[in-house]
Design a protein around this motif. Sequence first.
Motif, PDB file in Angstrom:
ATOM      1  N   ALA A  56      71.863  82.270  -3.036  1.00 27.67           N
ATOM      2  CA  ALA A  56      71.193  82.054  -1.746  1.00 27.67           C
ATOM      3  C   ALA A  56      70.371  80.771  -1.768  1.00 27.67           C
ATOM      4  N   ALA A  57      69.682  80.537  -2.871  1.00 28.27           N
ATOM      5  CA  ALA A  57      68.862  79.324  -2.988  1.00 28.27           C
ATOM      6  C   ALA A  57      69.745  78.073  -3.006  1.00 28.27           C
ATOM      7  N   LEU A  58      70.874  78.141  -3.714  1.00 26.07           N
ATOM      8  CA  LEU A  58      71.785  76.992  -3.759  1.00 26.07           C
ATOM      9  C   LEU A  58      72.331  76.660  -2.377  1.00 26.07           C
ATOM     10  N   LEU A  59      72.719  77.705  -1.628  1.00 26.96           N
ATOM     11  CA  LEU A  59      73.255  77.486  -0.284  1.00 26.96           C
ATOM     12  C   LEU A  59      72.186  76.896   0.633  1.00 26.96           C
ATOM     13  N   ALA A  60      70.945  77.342   0.466  1.00 30.89           N
ATOM     14  CA  ALA A  60      69.854  76.805   1.277  1.00 30.89           C
ATOM     15  C   ALA A  60      69.624  75.323   0.960  1.00 30.89           C
ATOM     16  N   LEU A  61      69.695  74.974  -0.301  1.00 30.34           N
ATOM     17  CA  LEU A  61      69.503  73.578  -0.707  1.00 30.34           C
ATOM     18  C   LEU A  61      70.624  72.688  -0.167  1.00 30.34           C
ATOM     19  N   ILE A  62      71.850  73.221  -0.129  1.00 30.71           N
ATOM     20  CA  ILE A  62      72.969  72.462   0.447  1.00 30.71           C
ATOM     21  C   ILE A  62      72.730  72.238   1.941  1.00 30.71           C
ATOM     22  N   GLU A  63      72.259  73.294   2.619  1.00 34.83           N
ATOM     23  CA  GLU A  63      71.967  73.204   4.053  1.00 34.83           C
ATOM     24  C   GLU A  63      70.896  72.152   4.334  1.00 34.83           C
ATOM     25  N   LEU A  64      69.932  72.047   3.422  1.00 33.59           N
ATOM     26  CA  LEU A  64      68.866  71.054   3.571  1.00 33.59           C
ATOM     27  C   LEU A  64      69.317  69.649   3.188  1.00 33.59           C
ATOM     28  N   GLY A  65      70.516  69.533   2.613  1.00 36.26           N
ATOM     29  CA  GLY A  65      71.015  68.234   2.193  1.00 36.26           C
ATOM     30  C   GLY A  65      70.406  67.746   0.897  1.00 36.26           C
ATOM     31  N   SER A  66      69.829  68.667   0.121  1.00 29.26           N
ATOM     32  CA  SER A  66      69.162  68.285  -1.125  1.00 29.26           C
ATOM     33  C   SER A  66      70.049  68.435  -2.347  1.00 29.26           C
ATOM     34  N   PRO A  95      74.271  68.492  -3.761  1.00 25.68           N
ATOM     35  CA  PRO A  95      75.711  68.362  -3.465  1.00 25.68           C
ATOM     36  C   PRO A  95      76.412  69.712  -3.563  1.00 25.68           C
ATOM     37  N   ALA A  96      77.406  69.917  -2.726  1.00 25.39           N
ATOM     38  CA  ALA A  96      78.111  71.199  -2.689  1.00 25.39           C
ATOM     39  C   ALA A  96      78.832  71.506  -3.995  1.00 25.39           C
ATOM     40  N   TRP A  97      79.266  70.465  -4.723  1.00 29.97           N
ATOM     41  CA  TRP A  97      80.049  70.701  -5.940  1.00 29.97           C
ATOM     42  C   TRP A  97      79.228  71.424  -7.007  1.00 29.97           C
ATOM     43  N   VAL A  98      77.899  71.200  -7.011  1.00 30.47           N
ATOM     44  CA  VAL A  98      77.045  71.890  -7.990  1.00 30.47           C
ATOM     45  C   VAL A  98      77.077  73.398  -7.746  1.00 30.47           C
ATOM     46  N   ALA A  99      76.903  73.775  -6.494  1.00 27.33           N
ATOM     47  CA  ALA A  99      76.945  75.204  -6.151  1.00 27.33           C
ATOM     48  C   ALA A  99      78.329  75.788  -6.405  1.00 27.33           C
ATOM     49  N   LEU A 100      79.363  74.987  -6.132  1.00 28.32           N
ATOM     50  CA  LEU A 100      80.736  75.465  -6.346  1.00 28.32           C
ATOM     51  C   LEU A 100      80.965  75.814  -7.824  1.00 28.32           C
ATOM     52  N   VAL A 101      80.496  74.958  -8.733  1.00 28.93           N
ATOM     53  CA  VAL A 101      80.661  75.229 -10.165  1.00 28.93           C
ATOM     54  C   VAL A 101      79.961  76.526 -10.553  1.00 28.93           C
ATOM     55  N   ILE A 102      78.724  76.686 -10.092  1.00 27.27           N
ATOM     56  CA  ILE A 102      77.938  77.867 -10.468  1.00 27.27           C
ATOM     57  C   ILE A 102      78.522  79.134  -9.862  1.00 27.27           C
ATOM     58  N   ILE A 103      78.874  79.089  -8.577  1.00 28.32           N
ATOM     59  CA  ILE A 103      79.405  80.289  -7.912  1.00 28.32           C
ATOM     60  C   ILE A 103      80.784  80.648  -8.454  1.00 28.32           C
ATOM     61  N   ALA A 104      81.622  79.642  -8.712  1.00 28.41           N
ATOM     62  CA  ALA A 104      82.951  79.909  -9.272  1.00 28.41           C
ATOM     63  C   ALA A 104      82.834  80.579 -10.629  1.00 28.41           C
ATOM     64  N   ARG A 105      81.873  80.133 -11.428  1.00 28.31           N
ATOM     65  CA  ARG A 105      81.662  80.751 -12.755  1.00 28.31           C
ATOM     66  C   ARG A 105      81.327  82.227 -12.605  1.00 28.31           C
ATOM     67  N   GLU A 106      80.459  82.550 -11.616  1.00 24.57           N
ATOM     68  CA  GLU A 106      80.057  83.948 -11.441  1.00 24.57           C
ATOM     69  C   GLU A 106      81.246  84.809 -11.017  1.00 24.57           C
ATOM     70  N   PHE A 107      82.113  84.270 -10.146  1.00 22.48           N
ATOM     71  CA  PHE A 107      83.306  85.011  -9.740  1.00 22.48           C
ATOM     72  C   PHE A 107      84.226  85.252 -10.938  1.00 22.48           C
ATOM     73  N   LEU A 108      84.414  84.221 -11.762  1.00 21.47           N
ATOM     74  CA  LEU A 108      85.319  84.343 -12.905  1.00 21.47           C
ATOM     75  C   LEU A 108      84.805  85.359 -13.914  1.00 21.47           C
ATOM     76  N   VAL A 109      83.528  85.286 -14.247  1.00 26.83           N
ATOM     77  CA  VAL A 109      82.956  86.224 -15.226  1.00 26.83           C
ATOM     78  C   VAL A 109      82.943  87.642 -14.670  1.00 26.83           C
ATOM     79  N   SER A 110      82.610  87.788 -13.380  1.00 24.88           N
ATOM     80  CA  SER A 110      82.616  89.122 -12.771  1.00 24.88           C
ATOM     81  C   SER A 110      84.024  89.710 -12.776  1.00 24.88           C
ATOM     82  N   GLY A 111      85.024  88.856 -12.492  1.00 26.98           N
ATOM     83  CA  GLY A 111      86.414  89.325 -12.546  1.00 26.98           C
ATOM     84  C   GLY A 111      86.818  89.742 -13.936  1.00 26.98           C
ATOM     85  N   LEU A 112      86.371  88.976 -14.936  1.00 31.00           N
ATOM     86  CA  LEU A 112      86.660  89.317 -16.330  1.00 31.00           C
ATOM     87  C   LEU A 112      86.061  90.667 -16.692  1.00 31.00           C
ATOM     88  N   ARG A 113      84.839  90.909 -16.246  1.00 27.51           N
ATOM     89  CA  ARG A 113      84.186  92.190 -16.536  1.00 27.51           C
ATOM     90  C   ARG A 113      84.897  93.345 -15.850  1.00 27.51           C
TER      91      ARG A 113
END
Length: 295
Positions: free
Chosen positions: A16-26, A28-46
């Motif tokens: 939520a904080a990452l998405l808010a920072l992207i909305e504020l323009g503070s 880059p979207a790619w940073v959030a993409l890396v972090i969120i993609a990692r969470e999806f991958l690890v959650s899928g693995l579990r």
Amino acid sequence: LGKFLDPLADKILVTAALLALIELGSLPAWVALVIIAREFLVSGLRMVASAEGQVIAASPLGKVKTWTQIIAVLLFIIKSGTWAKTLPSEIYLSLYVVAWAIMLVALVMTLWSMIDYFVKARRLLGFAQDEQVEQKLTERVITAALATGQTIATAESLTGGLIGAALTSVPGSSAVYVGGVNSYTEQVKMAELGVKADTLSRYTVVSEPVAREMAQGALDKFKTDLAVSVTGVAGPGGGSEATPVGTVCHGIAWRDARGKAQVKTYTKHYPGDRASVRRQTMEYALQLLLERLDA
């Protein structure tokens, strides 16, 4: 329920904080993409692990990852505040550099922890060749024992029979493998292997003196040429400052040319979860047998 919701709450909060920072323009979207993609991958693995009846516990790397992400997000929130931009340019530049430095550390920890999870689950995903390697190692042990006419016994604690099971998986092993003792408790170690109560109280159960007496006891009990012993902490609990999880003491006993018993002991520290520690313990025990047979 708490174990399930606690890491989930962390992920939702950070996302939520990452998405808010992207909305504020503070940010880059790619940073959030890396972090969120990692969470999806690890959650899928579990989820895959859970379907197979296995639990992938949160690793120390994962906890460090969460802390660095939260600190980085906080710094970006501070950096994005209107008041921050009223600071002297030198101070604002320092805040900007520190925020990005911590965010880059968070990204490194994000990827590192993900790789760690997948390495631990490589056997579950079918990428590990460990079983083939173990089988070849076991076959070499049995072949060497047959060639030299030596017999083998085992004294196991944390592995609970894994070494004996590996040895008996090879056809013809009955000619050299005599038997073993699964001495999971101190009482069995004393009653079946002759481990002294004084040794247990003075050095604790996870110690080289105990591994020595276990190997000696198996050698005498089964009257074999070789005996291997293991005692340790497989985890996830039971560790201490002196013997953290993954600490394993190995013993190898044999009879020299005069028939006199000789014993050597070794202490190892294995990484990974309970299953990984037990498997590594078994592999090193087999390696000790092979080295002694070759000698």
